[in-house]
Enzyme design. Structure first.
Site, PDB file in Angstrom:
ATOM      1  N   LYS A  56     -26.066  37.199  -5.727  1.00  0.00           N
ATOM      2  CA  LYS A  56     -27.804  36.842  -5.230  1.00  0.00           C
ATOM      3  C   LYS A  56     -28.370  37.477  -6.417  1.00  0.00           C
ATOM      4  O   LYS A  56     -29.666  36.921  -6.737  1.00  0.00           O
ATOM      5  CB  LYS A  56     -28.147  37.660  -4.290  1.00  0.00           C
ATOM      6  CG  LYS A  56     -27.196  36.813  -3.291  1.00  0.00           C
ATOM      7  CD  LYS A  56     -28.262  37.597  -1.600  1.00  0.00           C
ATOM      8  CE  LYS A  56     -27.461  37.448  -0.457  1.00  0.00           C
ATOM      9  NZ  LYS A  56     -27.628  37.979   0.505  1.00  0.00           N
ATOM     10  N   GLU A 112     -25.987  35.424 -16.846  1.00  0.00           N
ATOM     11  CA  GLU A 112     -25.968  37.050 -15.835  1.00  0.00           C
ATOM     12  C   GLU A 112     -26.855  37.959 -15.644  1.00  0.00           C
ATOM     13  O   GLU A 112     -27.894  38.377 -16.186  1.00  0.00           O
ATOM     14  CB  GLU A 112     -24.488  37.987 -16.262  1.00  0.00           C
ATOM     15  CG  GLU A 112     -23.215  37.370 -15.808  1.00  0.00           C
ATOM     16  CD  GLU A 112     -23.293  38.769 -14.606  1.00  0.00           C
ATOM     17  OE1 GLU A 112     -24.124  38.089 -14.251  1.00  0.00           O
ATOM     18  OE2 GLU A 112     -21.573  38.542 -14.614  1.00  0.00           O
ATOM     19  N   ASP A 113     -26.922  38.937 -14.541  1.00  0.00           N
ATOM     20  CA  ASP A 113     -27.867  39.786 -14.220  1.00  0.00           C
ATOM     21  C   ASP A 113     -27.753  40.832 -15.393  1.00  0.00           C
ATOM     22  O   ASP A 113     -28.436  41.754 -15.429  1.00  0.00           O
ATOM     23  CB  ASP A 113     -28.220  40.316 -13.250  1.00  0.00           C
ATOM     24  CG  ASP A 113     -26.356  40.370 -12.025  1.00  0.00           C
ATOM     25  OD1 ASP A 113     -25.723  39.717 -12.352  1.00  0.00           O
ATOM     26  OD2 ASP A 113     -27.118  41.429 -10.454  1.00  0.00           O
ATOM     27  N   ASP A 116     -21.514  45.391 -16.433  1.00  0.00           N
ATOM     28  CA  ASP A 116     -21.655  46.936 -16.306  1.00  0.00           C
ATOM     29  C   ASP A 116     -19.966  47.159 -16.717  1.00  0.00           C
ATOM     30  O   ASP A 116     -20.090  46.996 -17.896  1.00  0.00           O
ATOM     31  CB  ASP A 116     -21.642  47.290 -14.845  1.00  0.00           C
ATOM     32  CG  ASP A 116     -21.556  48.996 -14.672  1.00  0.00           C
ATOM     33  OD1 ASP A 116     -21.373  49.620 -15.526  1.00  0.00           O
ATOM     34  OD2 ASP A 116     -20.984  49.741 -13.672  1.00  0.00           O
ATOM     35  N   PHE A 165     -27.375  53.358 -12.651  1.00  0.00           N
ATOM     36  CA  PHE A 165     -27.554  52.576 -11.225  1.00  0.00           C
ATOM     37  C   PHE A 165     -29.335  51.905 -11.470  1.00  0.00           C
ATOM     38  O   PHE A 165     -30.788  52.636 -11.143  1.00  0.00           O
ATOM     39  CB  PHE A 165     -26.637  52.833  -9.785  1.00  0.00           C
ATOM     40  CG  PHE A 165     -26.705  51.471  -8.949  1.00  0.00           C
ATOM     41  CD1 PHE A 165     -25.304  51.217  -9.548  1.00  0.00           C
ATOM     42  CD2 PHE A 165     -27.585  51.064  -8.538  1.00  0.00           C
ATOM     43  CE1 PHE A 165     -24.855  49.509  -8.691  1.00  0.00           C
ATOM     44  CE2 PHE A 165     -27.158  50.184  -7.268  1.00  0.00           C
ATOM     45  CZ  PHE A 165     -25.934  49.274  -8.027  1.00  0.00           C
ATOM     46  N   ASP A 172     -29.910  44.479  -6.180  1.00  0.00           N
ATOM     47  CA  ASP A 172     -30.380  45.198  -4.982  1.00  0.00           C
ATOM     48  C   ASP A 172     -29.050  46.658  -4.691  1.00  0.00           C
ATOM     49  O   ASP A 172     -27.863  47.026  -5.602  1.00  0.00           O
ATOM     50  CB  ASP A 172     -29.742  44.523  -3.563  1.00  0.00           C
ATOM     51  CG  ASP A 172     -27.893  44.266  -3.480  1.00  0.00           C
ATOM     52  OD1 ASP A 172     -27.396  44.175  -5.029  1.00  0.00           O
ATOM     53  OD2 ASP A 172     -27.192  44.228  -2.749  1.00  0.00           O
TER      54      ASP A 172
HETATM   55  P1  5GP Z   1     -19.058  45.087 -13.567  1.00  0.00           P
HETATM   56  O1  5GP Z   1     -17.982  43.947 -12.477  1.00  0.00           O
HETATM   57  O2  5GP Z   1     -19.590  43.844 -15.005  1.00  0.00           O
HETATM   58  O3  5GP Z   1     -18.487  46.732 -13.672  1.00  0.00           O
HETATM   59  O4  5GP Z   1     -19.857  44.688 -12.042  1.00  0.00           O
HETATM   60  C1  5GP Z   1     -21.298  43.459 -12.796  1.00  0.00           C
HETATM   61  C2  5GP Z   1     -22.174  43.510 -11.186  1.00  0.00           C
HETATM   62  O5  5GP Z   1     -22.560  44.946 -10.498  1.00  0.00           O
HETATM   63  C3  5GP Z   1     -23.539  42.912 -11.258  1.00  0.00           C
HETATM   64  O6  5GP Z   1     -23.461  41.460 -11.234  1.00  0.00           O
HETATM   65  C4  5GP Z   1     -23.731  43.284  -9.900  1.00  0.00           C
HETATM   66  O7  5GP Z   1     -24.471  42.700  -9.018  1.00  0.00           O
HETATM   67  C5  5GP Z   1     -22.903  44.921  -9.547  1.00  0.00           C
HETATM   68  N1  5GP Z   1     -23.917  46.204 -10.642  1.00  0.00           N
HETATM   69  C6  5GP Z   1     -23.616  46.783 -12.232  1.00  0.00           C
HETATM   70  N2  5GP Z   1     -24.735  47.383 -12.341  1.00  0.00           N
HETATM   71  C7  5GP Z   1     -25.421  47.847 -11.425  1.00  0.00           C
HETATM   72  C8  5GP Z   1     -26.664  48.697 -11.151  1.00  0.00           C
HETATM   73  O8  5GP Z   1     -26.638  49.346 -11.770  1.00  0.00           O
HETATM   74  N3  5GP Z   1     -27.436  47.830 -10.358  1.00  0.00           N
HETATM   75  C9  5GP Z   1     -27.224  47.197  -9.157  1.00  0.00           C
HETATM   76  N4  5GP Z   1     -27.616  46.423  -8.427  1.00  0.00           N
HETATM   77  N5  5GP Z   1     -26.209  46.779  -9.633  1.00  0.00           N
HETATM   78  C10 5GP Z   1     -25.052  46.640 -10.254  1.00  0.00           C
END
Ligand code: 5GP
Length: 193
Positions: A56, A112-113, A116, A165, A172
């Protein structure tokens, strides 16, 4: 009226002790999205890109970027569940809701939001590429700098962030804070602060 995070009412951002500094204001987000929308409009002129967002976290960004693009865009959504702790993903992803639209021959842009570790995106890109789109690019609002083992292939990036974070603007912690206008640092339980 303000209650604790365990209450039914959303705490006001100014008094919630779990919220740290504003990293990106709502105004800065909107200004950057307008720029990205113009870029995409030029790059995809004469085409009808299909925007795909993962529920979401990307909903706010999807709603705003779609309206910043002056082309006949289509929207579709996926829901995935990734295994990991509250604030770290493991890269193991399961599709909970798949797309409605066939990707064959489409110009697909993943909206993409936040990227990370890049593991979620890596999985998604492979999964979508296997469906034979004409093109596949990524538009990420946020990129955590230096957190990826391999440099992610992102055509459009809104903001580069330090390793904090963050919450707000769709992002969220345990489903809270998605409705905050600004992007803020989360300093509550599990954040490492
Ligand atoms: P990745 O697979 O790139 O490590 O993580 C991607 C997903 O982890 C994002 O789509 C998001 O849902 C969650 N995420 C990563 N970093 C953050 C952050 O700083 N805050 C929040 N709320 N979600 C994050």
């Amino acid at each position: 009226m303000t209650q604790s995070a365990s209450g039914t009412e959303h705490p006001h951002p100014d008094v919630d002790p779990h919220l740290g500094q504003i990293l990106v204001t709502h105004e800065a987000i909107q200004q950057r999205i307008a720029e990205l929308g113009k870029e995409i409009t030029v790059d995809y002129a004469g085409r009808a890109p299909l925007l795909i967002a993962v529920l979401k976290g990307a909903i706010m960004f999807m709603a705003d970027i779609a309206r910043a693009i002056s082309l006949p865009v289509e929207l579709d959504f996926m829901a995935v569940s990734s295994y990991g702790t509250a604030t770290k993903t493991s890269g193991v992803v399961r599709i909970v809701k798949d797309l409605d639209i066939d990707l064959t021959g489409r110009d697909v842009i993943i909206v993409e939001d936040i990227v990370d570790s890049g593991l979620t995106l890596n999985y998604l890109r492979k999964n979508l590429a296997a469906r034979h789109p004409a093109s596949l690019e990524v538009c990420a609002l946020l990129l955590k700098e230096g957190m990826q083992k391999v440099e992610p292939d992102l055509r459009y990036v809104g903001f580069r962030l330090p390793d904090e974070f963050v919450v707000g603007y769709g992002l969220d912690v345990a489903e809270r804070y998605r409705n905050l206008d600004d992007l803020r640092v989360y300093v509550g339980p599990g954040s490492g602060h």
